[in-house]
Design an enzyme around this catalytic site. Sequence first.
Site, PDB file in Angstrom:
ATOM      1  N   GLU A 155       9.268 -11.446 -19.148  1.00 41.36           N
ATOM      2  CA  GLU A 155       8.655 -10.649 -20.212  1.00 41.36           C
ATOM      3  C   GLU A 155       9.740 -10.136 -21.165  1.00 41.36           C
ATOM      4  O   GLU A 155      10.874  -9.936 -20.731  1.00 41.36           O
ATOM      5  CB  GLU A 155       7.847  -9.477 -19.614  1.00 41.36           C
ATOM      6  CG  GLU A 155       8.649  -8.484 -18.801  1.00 41.36           C
ATOM      7  CD  GLU A 155       7.758  -7.444 -18.092  1.00 41.36           C
ATOM      8  OE1 GLU A 155       6.738  -7.809 -17.480  1.00 41.36           O
ATOM      9  OE2 GLU A 155       8.117  -6.245 -18.177  1.00 41.36           O
ATOM     10  N   ARG A 180       5.559  -6.422 -10.472  1.00 41.81           N
ATOM     11  CA  ARG A 180       6.616  -7.028 -11.273  1.00 41.81           C
ATOM     12  C   ARG A 180       6.297  -8.513 -11.425  1.00 41.81           C
ATOM     13  O   ARG A 180       5.782  -9.142 -10.498  1.00 41.81           O
ATOM     14  CB  ARG A 180       7.982  -6.888 -10.579  1.00 41.81           C
ATOM     15  CG  ARG A 180       8.584  -5.499 -10.689  1.00 41.81           C
ATOM     16  CD  ARG A 180       9.021  -5.175 -12.122  1.00 41.81           C
ATOM     17  NE  ARG A 180       9.583  -3.837 -12.237  1.00 41.81           N
ATOM     18  CZ  ARG A 180       8.924  -2.739 -12.571  1.00 41.81           C
ATOM     19  NH1 ARG A 180       7.629  -2.812 -12.830  1.00 41.81           N
ATOM     20  NH2 ARG A 180       9.536  -1.573 -12.670  1.00 41.81           N
ATOM     21  N   HIS A 182       2.981  -4.729 -20.279  1.00 42.45           N
ATOM     22  CA  HIS A 182       3.663  -3.825 -19.339  1.00 42.45           C
ATOM     23  C   HIS A 182       3.451  -2.355 -19.750  1.00 42.45           C
ATOM     24  O   HIS A 182       4.407  -1.659 -20.090  1.00 42.45           O
ATOM     25  CB  HIS A 182       5.150  -4.146 -19.238  1.00 42.45           C
ATOM     26  CG  HIS A 182       5.784  -3.597 -17.994  1.00 42.45           C
ATOM     27  ND1 HIS A 182       6.877  -4.167 -17.399  1.00 42.45           N
ATOM     28  CD2 HIS A 182       5.478  -2.504 -17.237  1.00 42.45           C
ATOM     29  CE1 HIS A 182       7.222  -3.450 -16.335  1.00 42.45           C
ATOM     30  NE2 HIS A 182       6.386  -2.422 -16.215  1.00 42.45           N
ATOM     31  N   LEU A 213       0.861  -1.206   0.000  1.00 49.50           N
ATOM     32  CA  LEU A 213       0.000   0.000   0.000  1.00 49.50           C
ATOM     33  C   LEU A 213       0.885   1.241   0.000  1.00 49.50           C
ATOM     34  O   LEU A 213       0.869   2.048   0.922  1.00 49.50           O
ATOM     35  CB  LEU A 213      -0.932  -0.009   1.215  1.00 49.50           C
ATOM     36  CG  LEU A 213      -2.102   0.985   1.134  1.00 49.50           C
ATOM     37  CD1 LEU A 213      -3.169   0.474   0.174  1.00 49.50           C
ATOM     38  CD2 LEU A 213      -2.716   1.207   2.518  1.00 49.50           C
ATOM     39  N   GLY A 214       1.681   1.375  -1.066  1.00 49.44           N
ATOM     40  CA  GLY A 214       2.534   2.555  -1.213  1.00 49.44           C
ATOM     41  C   GLY A 214       1.807   3.592  -2.042  1.00 49.44           C
ATOM     42  O   GLY A 214       0.580   3.719  -1.992  1.00 49.44           O
ATOM     43  N   ARG A 215       2.568   4.326  -2.827  1.00 55.93           N
ATOM     44  CA  ARG A 215       1.970   5.414  -3.621  1.00 55.93           C
ATOM     45  C   ARG A 215       0.918   4.882  -4.591  1.00 55.93           C
ATOM     46  O   ARG A 215      -0.202   5.417  -4.662  1.00 55.93           O
ATOM     47  CB  ARG A 215       3.075   6.162  -4.373  1.00 55.93           C
ATOM     48  CG  ARG A 215       3.931   7.007  -3.432  1.00 55.93           C
ATOM     49  CD  ARG A 215       5.125   7.576  -4.160  1.00 55.93           C
ATOM     50  NE  ARG A 215       6.118   6.547  -4.399  1.00 55.93           N
ATOM     51  CZ  ARG A 215       7.366   6.580  -3.935  1.00 55.93           C
ATOM     52  NH1 ARG A 215       7.782   7.603  -3.232  1.00 55.93           N
ATOM     53  NH2 ARG A 215       8.202   5.612  -4.187  1.00 55.93           N
ATOM     54  N   ILE A 216       1.256   3.832  -5.334  1.00 54.92           N
ATOM     55  CA  ILE A 216       0.303   3.292  -6.315  1.00 54.92           C
ATOM     56  C   ILE A 216      -0.807   2.512  -5.611  1.00 54.92           C
ATOM     57  O   ILE A 216      -1.985   2.657  -5.950  1.00 54.92           O
ATOM     58  CB  ILE A 216       1.044   2.407  -7.351  1.00 54.92           C
ATOM     59  CG1 ILE A 216       2.001   3.277  -8.174  1.00 54.92           C
ATOM     60  CG2 ILE A 216       0.047   1.677  -8.252  1.00 54.92           C
ATOM     61  CD1 ILE A 216       2.954   2.494  -9.060  1.00 54.92           C
ATOM     62  N   ASP A 246      -0.239  -7.256 -16.091  1.00 56.00           N
ATOM     63  CA  ASP A 246       0.479  -6.263 -16.904  1.00 56.00           C
ATOM     64  C   ASP A 246       1.962  -6.610 -16.981  1.00 56.00           C
ATOM     65  O   ASP A 246       2.683  -6.055 -17.794  1.00 56.00           O
ATOM     66  CB  ASP A 246       0.311  -4.866 -16.287  1.00 56.00           C
ATOM     67  CG  ASP A 246       0.923  -3.761 -17.154  1.00 56.00           C
ATOM     68  OD1 ASP A 246       0.779  -3.832 -18.392  1.00 56.00           O
ATOM     69  OD2 ASP A 246       1.548  -2.843 -16.595  1.00 56.00           O
ATOM     70  N   ARG A 273       4.978  -4.916   4.764  1.00 60.78           N
ATOM     71  CA  ARG A 273       5.835  -5.365   5.868  1.00 60.78           C
ATOM     72  C   ARG A 273       5.474  -4.683   7.182  1.00 60.78           C
ATOM     73  O   ARG A 273       5.527  -5.300   8.240  1.00 60.78           O
ATOM     74  CB  ARG A 273       7.312  -5.130   5.518  1.00 60.78           C
ATOM     75  CG  ARG A 273       7.805  -6.061   4.433  1.00 60.78           C
ATOM     76  CD  ARG A 273       9.151  -5.669   3.941  1.00 60.78           C
ATOM     77  NE  ARG A 273       9.158  -4.300   3.421  1.00 60.78           N
ATOM     78  CZ  ARG A 273      10.202  -3.689   2.899  1.00 60.78           C
ATOM     79  NH1 ARG A 273      11.355  -4.325   2.830  1.00 60.78           N
ATOM     80  NH2 ARG A 273      10.114  -2.454   2.453  1.00 60.78           N
TER      81      ARG A 273
END
Length: 312
Positions: free
Chosen positions: A261, A232, A279, A152-155, A256, A175
């Site tokens: 990839e 990722r 991606h 649950l960071g910026r994105i 994505d 974490r």
Amino acid sequence: MSKPKVLQIGALSERFNRELAECYEVTALWQRVDPLAFLQEQGTAFELLVSSARFGCSAEQLACLPNLRAICSFGVGYDPYPLELLRDRGIVISTTPDVLNDCVADLAMGLIIDTARQLAAADRFVRAGGWPAATFPLTRKVSGKKLGIVGLGRIGQAIARRAEGFAMPVRYHKRCQDLSSPYGFEADLLALARWADFLVLACPGGAATHHLIDADVLAALGPQGILVNISRGSVVDQPALVTALLNGHLGGAGLDVFEGEPTVPAELFALPNVVLLPHVGSGTHETRLRMEELVLANLQAFIDKGELLTPL
Ligand code: NAP
């Protein structure tokens, strides 16, 4: 006055390459016949490096750059950089955070909806002339369903805010609990997967998250559950994911990013409950321009003041 020397590892957009070359004396490493041999011969000349979350800079390349002071990277992923080595050598690195949050979060919501409502499969059905002959099968509702977010960071937070508009209860795993977050924390990833209808991955790649989503997490998400990965490919045990999808042990996947990839497991091509994207999370004209501007601004700030604007 001579322009500062900049080493560029891989090509970015034509516009970016042109603008970089207007202000700096750029060495385009990817245009060298033998890039490593070139670095071994001439690497001492460079203090500044421009790269990206795709091209990174390997330990082998770094060893040829004894005078390197700063890396300005395009994108927010930092998994292709040997961070400990950079820290030990006092090399600073910037990424392009925040300016891409909206587009990546929009894409995550798009994948949730597309995978659950099978938009891409329904489009293929119409184009193939299927509509006059048959009714497209029923799909799964999105609004009001439970959304688990890993990272649950910026994105991740931008995804959570969008989910509120779909009346989705949100819980997250990372974490450390974020005490200021309005969303429920789940320290146990398996418990989050059991609870969630949709599990969206928005954590970094790299060794610490390698195959965080394994067969057990996929089993916990279950035959009604949908996995969405905009983080990722390395975060997911891809063979386990393919097996779960082929066996019907997982409800669907919107992806994505992939391990290895741009190669995508061909077994997934025929599955209507799987959406496969190349991606493109940040891939809009507006966002890519802002990312490029931020790379250039970081480079100039380091030259002018010895400090990056958005250091890692
Ligand atoms: P961010 O702000 O640094 O957020 C990362 C989140 O992941 C944090 O909440 C962090 O919290 C959590 N995290 C870190 N390590 C973890 C672990 N081992 N287990 C669980 N959670 C962990 O990064 P961001 O800007 O949101 O970007 C997130 C990732 O999205 C990037 O690293 C990149 O890989 C990916 N991305 C993809 C695209 C695309 O085109 N698809 C575009 C941009 C970014 P804690 O530190 O508390 O664990």
